[in-house]
Structure formats: structure tokens, C-alpha cells
Design a protein around this motif. Structure first.
Motif, mmCIF file in Angstrom:
data_model
loop_
_atom_site.group_PDB
_atom_site.id
_atom_site.type_symbol
_atom_site.label_atom_id
_atom_site.label_comp_id
_atom_site.label_asym_id
_atom_site.label_seq_id
_atom_site.Cartn_x
_atom_site.Cartn_y
_atom_site.Cartn_z
ATOM 1 N N VAL A 87 0.820 -1.211 0.000
ATOM 2 C CA VAL A 87 0.000 0.000 0.000
ATOM 3 C C VAL A 87 0.854 1.262 0.000
ATOM 4 O O VAL A 87 0.718 2.131 -0.865
ATOM 5 C CB VAL A 87 -0.974 -0.011 1.187
ATOM 6 C CG1 VAL A 87 -1.753 1.298 1.246
ATOM 7 C CG2 VAL A 87 -1.945 -1.187 1.070
ATOM 8 N N LEU A 88 1.756 1.369 0.979
ATOM 9 C CA LEU A 88 2.577 2.581 1.054
ATOM 10 C C LEU A 88 3.614 2.622 -0.067
ATOM 11 O O LEU A 88 3.843 3.667 -0.674
ATOM 12 C CB LEU A 88 3.262 2.666 2.421
ATOM 13 C CG LEU A 88 2.327 2.778 3.630
ATOM 14 C CD1 LEU A 88 3.139 2.926 4.913
ATOM 15 C CD2 LEU A 88 1.353 3.936 3.474
ATOM 16 N N GLY A 89 4.231 1.463 -0.341
ATOM 17 C CA GLY A 89 5.221 1.414 -1.418
ATOM 18 C C GLY A 89 4.587 1.593 -2.787
ATOM 19 O O GLY A 89 5.121 2.284 -3.661
ATOM 20 N N GLY A 90 3.425 0.957 -2.975
ATOM 21 C CA GLY A 90 2.725 1.111 -4.250
ATOM 22 C C GLY A 90 2.242 2.534 -4.456
ATOM 23 O O GLY A 90 2.337 3.089 -5.568
ATOM 24 N N TRP A 91 1.746 3.131 -3.403
ATOM 25 C CA TRP A 91 1.273 4.511 -3.468
ATOM 26 C C TRP A 91 2.426 5.460 -3.790
ATOM 27 O O TRP A 91 2.315 6.329 -4.652
ATOM 28 C CB TRP A 91 0.640 4.861 -2.135
ATOM 29 C CG TRP A 91 -0.170 6.118 -2.087
ATOM 30 C CD1 TRP A 91 -0.524 6.922 -3.119
ATOM 31 C CD2 TRP A 91 -0.738 6.690 -0.910
ATOM 32 N NE1 TRP A 91 -1.286 7.977 -2.665
ATOM 33 C CE2 TRP A 91 -1.434 7.863 -1.319
ATOM 34 C CE3 TRP A 91 -0.739 6.342 0.438
ATOM 35 C CZ2 TRP A 91 -2.108 8.672 -0.404
ATOM 36 C CZ3 TRP A 91 -1.414 7.135 1.340
ATOM 37 C CH2 TRP A 91 -2.088 8.296 0.920
ATOM 38 N N ALA A 92 3.550 5.258 -3.108
ATOM 39 C CA ALA A 92 4.716 6.126 -3.336
ATOM 40 C C ALA A 92 5.230 6.004 -4.767
ATOM 41 O O ALA A 92 5.652 6.988 -5.384
ATOM 42 C CB ALA A 92 5.830 5.768 -2.351
ATOM 43 N N ALA A 93 5.200 4.808 -5.327
ATOM 44 C CA ALA A 93 5.718 4.591 -6.676
ATOM 45 C C ALA A 93 4.880 5.298 -7.740
ATOM 46 O O ALA A 93 5.382 5.661 -8.799
ATOM 47 C CB ALA A 93 5.784 3.093 -6.975
ATOM 48 N N ARG A 94 3.604 5.497 -7.457
ATOM 49 C CA ARG A 94 2.697 6.039 -8.474
ATOM 50 C C ARG A 94 2.214 7.455 -8.166
ATOM 51 O O ARG A 94 1.508 8.072 -8.979
ATOM 52 C CB ARG A 94 1.475 5.113 -8.603
ATOM 53 C CG ARG A 94 1.819 3.640 -8.713
ATOM 54 C CD ARG A 94 0.733 2.891 -9.418
ATOM 55 N NE ARG A 94 0.783 3.116 -10.854
ATOM 56 C CZ ARG A 94 -0.215 2.833 -11.692
ATOM 57 N NH1 ARG A 94 -1.352 2.348 -11.219
ATOM 58 N NH2 ARG A 94 -0.102 3.056 -12.977
ATOM 59 N N ARG A 95 2.597 7.957 -7.006
ATOM 60 C CA ARG A 95 1.989 9.177 -6.492
ATOM 61 C C ARG A 95 2.207 10.401 -7.373
ATOM 62 O O ARG A 95 1.348 11.281 -7.443
ATOM 63 C CB ARG A 95 2.526 9.447 -5.078
ATOM 64 C CG ARG A 95 1.635 10.357 -4.256
ATOM 65 C CD ARG A 95 1.982 10.257 -2.787
ATOM 66 N NE ARG A 95 0.956 10.864 -1.959
ATOM 67 C CZ ARG A 95 0.850 10.656 -0.665
ATOM 68 N NH1 ARG A 95 1.687 9.854 -0.034
ATOM 69 N NH2 ARG A 95 -0.097 11.266 0.039
ATOM 70 N N ALA A 96 3.334 10.482 -8.051
ATOM 71 C CA ALA A 96 3.622 11.669 -8.858
ATOM 72 C C ALA A 96 2.574 11.878 -9.949
ATOM 73 O O ALA A 96 2.145 13.007 -10.205
ATOM 74 C CB ALA A 96 5.012 11.559 -9.482
ATOM 75 N N GLU A 97 2.144 10.797 -10.586
ATOM 76 C CA GLU A 97 1.174 10.914 -11.674
ATOM 77 C C GLU A 97 -0.232 10.521 -11.259
ATOM 78 O O GLU A 97 -1.214 10.994 -11.846
ATOM 79 C CB GLU A 97 1.620 10.046 -12.854
ATOM 80 C CG GLU A 97 2.947 10.490 -13.467
ATOM 81 C CD GLU A 97 3.330 9.638 -14.656
ATOM 82 O OE1 GLU A 97 2.599 8.665 -14.961
ATOM 83 O OE2 GLU A 97 4.362 9.935 -15.286
#
Length: 370
Positions: free
Chosen positions: A79-89
Motif C-alpha cells: 500500500v505505502l510502497g505502491g502509493w509512493a511509486a505512483r503518487r507523482a502521476e
């Protein structure tokens, strides 16, 4: 361990003998699996054999298995890692209102909530409205850890895929209890835990599709596909893989057996004046019940004195006297959320256990309401 009267399998289930054999066999193995010398190579081989065994049990490719310290860490990376990986876009993260604390805790960091019905099922119409082009990751558990509700994870996965979002499912309570296949699940990420299927405490796994790369949430050597650092405990991983294999091999027959026992527990709770929070046809190992006018903590103490081990909800809330957030999300009142118990069954549960529960529960309720 004497598991007689034990109705807290959803918190942790006794170690299976096959898993114990693997744990003992490899406990004295010397060598860091990241080392290049012969001892390290032997440890690496044992680790990769465990990875392959677990992958086969859950319908994954071995490269998709990332060993973690447990389900909570797997949830956090997803959740946190997936969110961080995609958060910019894609800045959005959505989690259901009835998730494990390791997932729903993301709400305090800005994640949105997918509401549920009074039965605790994710509202698909609401999910369809909320999941959009700005959503990076969506998380909905496969089986509710407090009520045993089987969530429409595949349907939510399809909604997420249609919007271009990653989908994560916490399958900790699903493994060994309902059919589970990562390859066909529609999930990009899936969390598992060893000690819920008769493996050891301290090890779990995140299944992560090869084209998906969450951001690491910790520092270190990145031993597990660059996502999880730290020396992998080989004996624990092998024990987990063996427990999962045994649980999956016997899943169909065990589900029928446990469903029969679950229905007996539900029936005796109803006869004693309880109201069920678990849906008919849910997971075969969990019964959640409300006894109006009786504090769950008081009844839990009386049952414990009689040799019956149960719980008031998630084990991660153990010792914290507060109402169930899951039941509150389902629309229950504050009183109802503090008057509810969870009875969960597992591979050691017998007819005699259910018989003992009936007597102890009747006596406990008489004292608590007297």
C-alpha cells in the motif's frame, strides 16, 4: 501446545507438524543466503526451494514471491510502497473501510475510503464512482479478518484495472480457507502470512507481479527484489512454504469440515441470544456475534477462565479496549461494537471444542447478565 478450547485461529493457529519438521530441519543451517561461499549457496538453495514451493501453492511465479516478516509488513510495502511509486502521476490511494490496521492505517496518511454495506461488503457502486484516472492503488482484502466476509475482490480488481490503478488484496485470512490463485486473481499485489495457516510467527510474503515495482519503504540491501531489505530467515521461509502447501492441498475438504463446525457455533450463539455479524456463506472459519447488553471484554474474561480462547477482533488490537472499527464501519452502534466477539476455527478445532464452547458460553452469559 494444548489447543483444546482454542477459538482464536484468525489471530494465530497452532504450528502444523509438517511445518515444525521443516523449521527444525533448517534451524541449524549455517550461512547467509546472500553470501557467495558454499554455506551461503546452500542457504540460498533452501530459500529458493521454499520460494518455489510457496509460489506453487498460491498460483504465482517464484520471482513474484517476496518474503517479509509477516502480513503487516507485506501490506505496508504494497500500500505505502505502491502509493509512493505512483503518487507523482496518480496521487490517489483507496482502501476499504474494513481493512486490517496495516492497510486502513493509510487513511491517516491521506488515503480515501471505499465504504461498505451493513453486511460489511465493499459497495461496488461507490467503488466504481471513486476509482478514477487519478487513483494509483486500491486495496480490498479477500476475507475479512473480523467477520469472515468474502469480499468481491475480483470485481474491485476489474474496476481498478479499468482505471489503470494497481490492485492489492490482503489474503491473509483467505489462504487455506478459500481457493486462492494469484495468477488469475486480477491482483497486482497480494499479502500472505505464515502463522495464520499453521506456519511460524515472523514470516509472511508479498506476491508482486513482475511488471509492478512498488517503492521500498525501508533501507538496506534490498535482498528481496529490491523491495524488502534484511537477511531472509531461511528456516522460517521453508516452514511457511510447507504449511501453505499442506493447507492448500487439504483446503476443499477442510473448508467443508470447518463450515460445519462454524455453523454449529453460529447456531449455539443464536440460541443464546446473540446476533450474527458474519454473512451466511462467508469464510468457513470465522463467526462474529453481538450479545446485547454484555461487554465483550467481560465475556471474554469469563470464557478464558473456562478454558475457551476467543477474541474481540483483530489481534493487532489485542489489549486495546476500544470498539471494533470494522463493526462501526458496518453501521453498528458504539455499544454493539463493544459487545461483539469473534470465534475463529482452524485445523485443530474439533466437535468436542464446539461442545465445550457451548457450555462455557451459556455459563458466561448467565454470569454476565446476572
Amino acid at each position: 501446545m494444548n489447543a483444546r478450547g482454542y477459538f482464536d485461529h484468525a489471530a494465530t493457529t497452532p504450528l502444523r507438524p509438517e511445518a515444525l519438521d521443516e523449521l527444525v530441519r533448517l534451524a541449524s543451517l549455517v550461512g547467509n543466503p546472500s553470501a557467495l561461499h558454499r554455506s551461503g549457496q546452500l542457504a540460498r538453495r533452501a530459500l529458493e526451494e521454499a520460494r518455489e514451493e510457496l509460489a506453487e501453492a498460491v498460483g504465482a511465479h517464484p520471482t513474484e514471491v517476496i518474503f517479509t516478516s509477516g502480513g503487516s509488513e507485506a501490506d505496508s510495502i504494497a500500500v505505502l510502497g505502491g502509493w509512493a511509486a505512483r503518487r507523482a502521476e496518480r496521487p490517489g490511494c483507496l482502501v476499504s473501510a474494513v481493512e486490517h490496521p496495516a492497510v486502513v492505517g493509510a487513511v491517516k496518511r491521506g488515503a480515501g475510503i471505499l465504504p461498505v454495506t451493513a453486511e460489511g461488503v465493499v459497495d461496488l457502486d461507490a467503488a466504481d464512482r471513486l476509482i478514477d484516472a487519478g487513483t494509483g492503488i486500491v486495496s480490498v482484502m479477500a476475507v475479512g479478518n473480523e467477520t469472515g466476509t468474502v469480499q468481491p475482490a475480483a470485481a474491485v480488481a476489474a474496476l481498478a484495472a479499468g482505471a489503470g490503478a494497481w490492485f492489492h488484496t490482503d489474503a491473509v485470512q483467505a489462504l487455506g480457507h478459500i481457493p486462492l490463485d494469484f495468477a488469475t486473481s486480477g491482483a497486482h499485489l497480494m499479502s500472505l502470512s505464515a502463522h495464520k495457516v499453521g506456519g511460524p510467527v515472523g514470516v509472511g510474503a508479498l506476491l508482486c507481479r513482475r511488471e509492478v515495482q512498488p517503492a521500498p519503504i525501508g533501507l538496506g540491501g534490498g535482498q528481496e527484489r529490491g523491495l524488502r531489505s534484511g537477511t531472509v530467515p531461511v528456516a522460517l521461509a521453508a516452514s511457511f512454504a510447507r504449511a501453505a502447501s499442506v493447507a492448500v492441498a487439504g483446503q476443499a475438504a477442510e473448508a467443508v469440515r470447518l463450515a460445519g463446525l462454524r455453523d454449529r457455533v453460529a447456531d449455539l450463539c443464536l440460541r443464546l441470544g446473540g446476533r450474527l455479524n458474519s454473512l451466511p456463506g462467508g469464510a468457513p472459519h470465522i463467526v462474529n456475534v453481538t450479545f446485547d447488553g454484555v461487554r465483550a471484554d467481560d465475556l471474554l474474561f469469563l470464557l478464558d477462565q473456562a478454558g475457551i480462547r476467543a477474541s474481540v477482533g483483530s489481534a493487532c488490537r489485542a489489549g486495546v479496549h476500544q470498539p471494533s472499527e470494522v463493526l462501526l464501519a458496518m453501521g453498528r452502534t458504539l455499544d454493539e461494537a463493544t459487545q461483539s466477539l469473534r470465534f475463529s476455527l482452524g485445523w485443530t478445532t474439533t466437535d468436542d471444542d464446539v461442545e465445550a464452547l457451548g457450555g462455557a458460553l451459556a455459563a458466561g452469559l448467565q454470569i454476565a447478565t446476572g
